[in-house]
Write an enzyme that holds these catalytic residues in place. Structure first.
Site, mmCIF file in Angstrom:
data_model
loop_
_atom_site.group_PDB
_atom_site.id
_atom_site.type_symbol
_atom_site.label_atom_id
_atom_site.label_comp_id
_atom_site.label_asym_id
_atom_site.label_seq_id
_atom_site.Cartn_x
_atom_site.Cartn_y
_atom_site.Cartn_z
ATOM 1 N N LYS A 30 0.822 -1.204 0.000
ATOM 2 C CA LYS A 30 0.000 0.000 0.000
ATOM 3 C C LYS A 30 0.860 1.258 0.000
ATOM 4 O O LYS A 30 0.489 2.272 -0.612
ATOM 5 C CB LYS A 30 -0.915 -0.003 1.214
ATOM 6 C CG LYS A 30 -1.582 1.340 1.523
ATOM 7 C CD LYS A 30 -2.227 1.341 2.883
ATOM 8 C CE LYS A 30 -2.686 2.740 3.284
ATOM 9 N NZ LYS A 30 -1.534 3.649 3.560
ATOM 10 N N ASN A 31 2.010 1.207 0.678
ATOM 11 C CA ASN A 31 2.862 2.386 0.785
ATOM 12 C C ASN A 31 3.792 2.574 -0.410
ATOM 13 O O ASN A 31 4.615 3.482 -0.404
ATOM 14 C CB ASN A 31 3.686 2.325 2.074
ATOM 15 C CG ASN A 31 2.834 2.628 3.301
ATOM 16 O OD1 ASN A 31 1.664 2.987 3.188
ATOM 17 N ND2 ASN A 31 3.412 2.486 4.478
ATOM 18 N N CYS A 128 -5.552 8.811 8.082
ATOM 19 C CA CYS A 128 -5.793 8.319 9.434
ATOM 20 C C CYS A 128 -5.378 9.343 10.473
ATOM 21 O O CYS A 128 -4.356 10.012 10.336
ATOM 22 C CB CYS A 128 -5.010 7.017 9.661
ATOM 23 S SG CYS A 128 -5.638 5.636 8.683
ATOM 24 N N ARG A 133 0.785 15.044 10.657
ATOM 25 C CA ARG A 133 1.360 14.788 9.339
ATOM 26 C C ARG A 133 1.305 16.123 8.606
ATOM 27 O O ARG A 133 0.461 16.341 7.744
ATOM 28 C CB ARG A 133 0.555 13.738 8.572
ATOM 29 C CG ARG A 133 0.619 12.338 9.173
ATOM 30 C CD ARG A 133 -0.230 11.389 8.357
ATOM 31 N NE ARG A 133 -0.060 10.017 8.777
ATOM 32 C CZ ARG A 133 -0.646 8.985 8.165
ATOM 33 N NH1 ARG A 133 -1.425 9.183 7.134
ATOM 34 N NH2 ARG A 133 -0.453 7.763 8.598
ATOM 35 N N ASP A 318 3.748 0.861 11.918
ATOM 36 C CA ASP A 318 2.568 0.148 11.445
ATOM 37 C C ASP A 318 2.546 -1.307 11.907
ATOM 38 O O ASP A 318 1.517 -1.968 11.805
ATOM 39 C CB ASP A 318 2.481 0.192 9.916
ATOM 40 C CG ASP A 318 2.103 1.567 9.407
ATOM 41 O OD1 ASP A 318 1.158 2.154 9.960
ATOM 42 O OD2 ASP A 318 2.741 2.065 8.473
ATOM 43 N N ARG A 426 -8.784 0.510 2.954
ATOM 44 C CA ARG A 426 -7.726 1.394 2.459
ATOM 45 C C ARG A 426 -6.424 0.636 2.234
ATOM 46 O O ARG A 426 -5.644 0.987 1.346
ATOM 47 C CB ARG A 426 -7.461 2.532 3.463
ATOM 48 C CG ARG A 426 -8.418 3.702 3.395
ATOM 49 C CD ARG A 426 -7.850 4.880 4.180
ATOM 50 N NE ARG A 426 -6.541 5.233 3.672
ATOM 51 C CZ ARG A 426 -5.501 5.587 4.445
ATOM 52 N NH1 ARG A 426 -5.620 5.599 5.751
ATOM 53 N NH2 ARG A 426 -4.345 5.915 3.903
#
Length: 446
Positions: A30-31, A128, A133, A318, A426
């Site tokens: 995903k990243n 999230c 951020r 994570d 997601r």
């Protein structure tokens, strides 16, 4: 607990107390995948990206690319995307806003769009709620490249009247998002860009591999310095995304917490080495072959540990939340010091409602002080175990916290109702089917 009515249709019922066992498959990270899709904007010819998961962040970026005139279609093999950016055009502001509100990734389109069109628009951003951020830093970086930014009621309008030029940038913290912003902007900027204190996660290295295939000139030094020499033109790429090490760790933690066994097909050892060491230290077992990794609970008590999250090559933030659920089943006191996001331990309050004993602290309880130690954030936790978890009503707070709640519900005695599960889409492809394939007793409300 009071549940918002708007979430009642977004519920998964979990009947816990049964070990999960079987095999699932992970695809691209995903990243990495959405960022590699953004990189396709920089090419003058089509790109092919393989090992693409069907997750919401991918769908968001696909929609944004199509809004800007990029042809996107599925490729010849499952999980392949074909992207043709030959007709990039300005998109409607309202359409961008409709697509971008659920993700922070659209800010990474700024550099490529400034190169292709000379302008870009970025609406308000989602993501999230796990701590700061600051998107302002992204805009500060773009200003250093020569962009002008006009803040209006509906978002940020960016232009590059004199083009973008290389510069020297030092990050105050090795931020993944900021490093990606610099890479995607610098590759076509005039001159040399030097980025110090950069993030060096495996997904960053894979993005650099993508850009190098396109014709970029990028070097990485051992001191977290990345140098990018701008080029006049980039071509398309063909690339297979590296596997999702964060999803892999989530399923590994689920196997441990439920006393089960999960074979994660597609998982790779190299990017998981730090996690695997900690997993073994806790008492989990794993076996690696050419196709994936099997994780299981070997029986007997789990071990309490002291754990500190950090940027790569440290223990990834994570990985922390799913593993904390397993630590509620370990014997003794585990200490968890979160140094990446200041608000990432808030999810533990729901675990305490299920019967866990987790106490949060403002002090740095890890081996060293961190940037949150003097800022009044609850960023350290002491987990006392083992405790028997009981089913409960749970409201998902964020992506990894959400999957952690699923793990807790699977490990708990009785039935849980997990609200807001769409957020898990997601970053976890077909997670409900994967749970069913592993023998989990889950269902949607009638």
């Amino acid at each position: 607990m009071e549940i918002a009515s708007s979430m009642t249709d977004d519920v998964l019922i979990v009947h816990g107390g049964t070990p999960i066992e079987g095999e699932i498959k992970v695809r691209g990270a995903k990243n990495l995948v959405p960022k590699a899709m953004v990189a396709a904007l920089l090419g003058s010819s089509p790109s092919r990206l393989r090992n693409v998961p069907d997750i919401r962040d991918v769908r968001v970026v696909r929609g944004l690319l199509q809004l800007h005139g990029v042809t996107v279609r599925t490729g010849e093999e499952p999980g392949e995307l074909y992207m043709d950016p030959s007709r990039v055009e300005r998109a409607n502001v309202a359409d961008i806003d409709a697509h971008a509100g659920s993700s922070r990734i659209p800010i990474l389109l700024c550099g490529p769009l400034l190169h292709r069109l000379g302008h870009a628009f970025i609406p308000g951003l989602g993501g999230c709620d796990i701590g700061g951020r600051p998107v302002d830093f992204h805009f500060d970086v773009l200003r250093q490249f020569g962009a002008t930014i006009d803040k209006r009621a509906d978002g940020q309008y960016l232009e590059a009247p004199r083009g973008l030029r290389g510069c020297k940038i030092r990050l105050p913290y090795p931020s993944v998002g900021s490093t990606e912003q610099v890479l995607l902007t610098a590759v076509l900027a005039e001159g040399v860009t030097e980025l110090s204190n950069a993030a060096v996660e495996p997904e960053i290295e894979d993005l650099i591999c993508v850009l190098q295939k396109m014709g970029a000139m990028i070097s990485m030094d051992t001191d977290r310095t990345i140098r990018i020499t701008g080029v006049d033109r980039l071509e398309g790429y063909t690339h297979r995304a590296l596997p999702d090490r964060l999803e892999t760790a989530s399923w590994a933690s689920a196997a441990l917490a439920t006393k089960g066994s999960v074979y994660v097909r597609g998982a790779a050892q190299r990017e998981m080495m730090t996690f695997l060491n900690v997993y073994r230290k806790v008492g989990g077992a794993f076996e690696i072959d050419d196709e994936g990794i099997r994780f299981w609970h070997p029986g007997g008590p789990l071990n309490a540990i002291a754990l500190e999250t950090d940027v790569h090559p440290g223990f990834q933030t994570d990985w922390q939340q799913p593993l904390v659920v397993a630590l509620t089943q370990a014997s003794g006191l585990s200490i968890v010091h979160e140094t990446v996001y200041e608000s990432r331990l808030g999810f533990t309050s729901a675990l305490n409602q299920m019967g866990a004993h987790i106490q949060l602290y403002r002090e740095c309880l890890g081996g060293s002080a961190c940037r949150f130690g003097q800022r009044n954030f609850l960023h350290s936790a002491v987990v006392s175990g083992p405790t028997t978890l009981q089913g409960a009503d749970l409201v998902i707070p964020d992506l990894r916290g959400g999957f952690s709640y699923l793990i807790a519900a699977l490990a708990a005695q009785g039935t849980s109702r997990v609200h807001g599960i769409d957020l898990i889409n997601r970053g976890y492809e077909n997670f409900i089917k994967k749970l069913e394939d592993l023998g989990a007793k889950v269902e949607r409300p009638a």
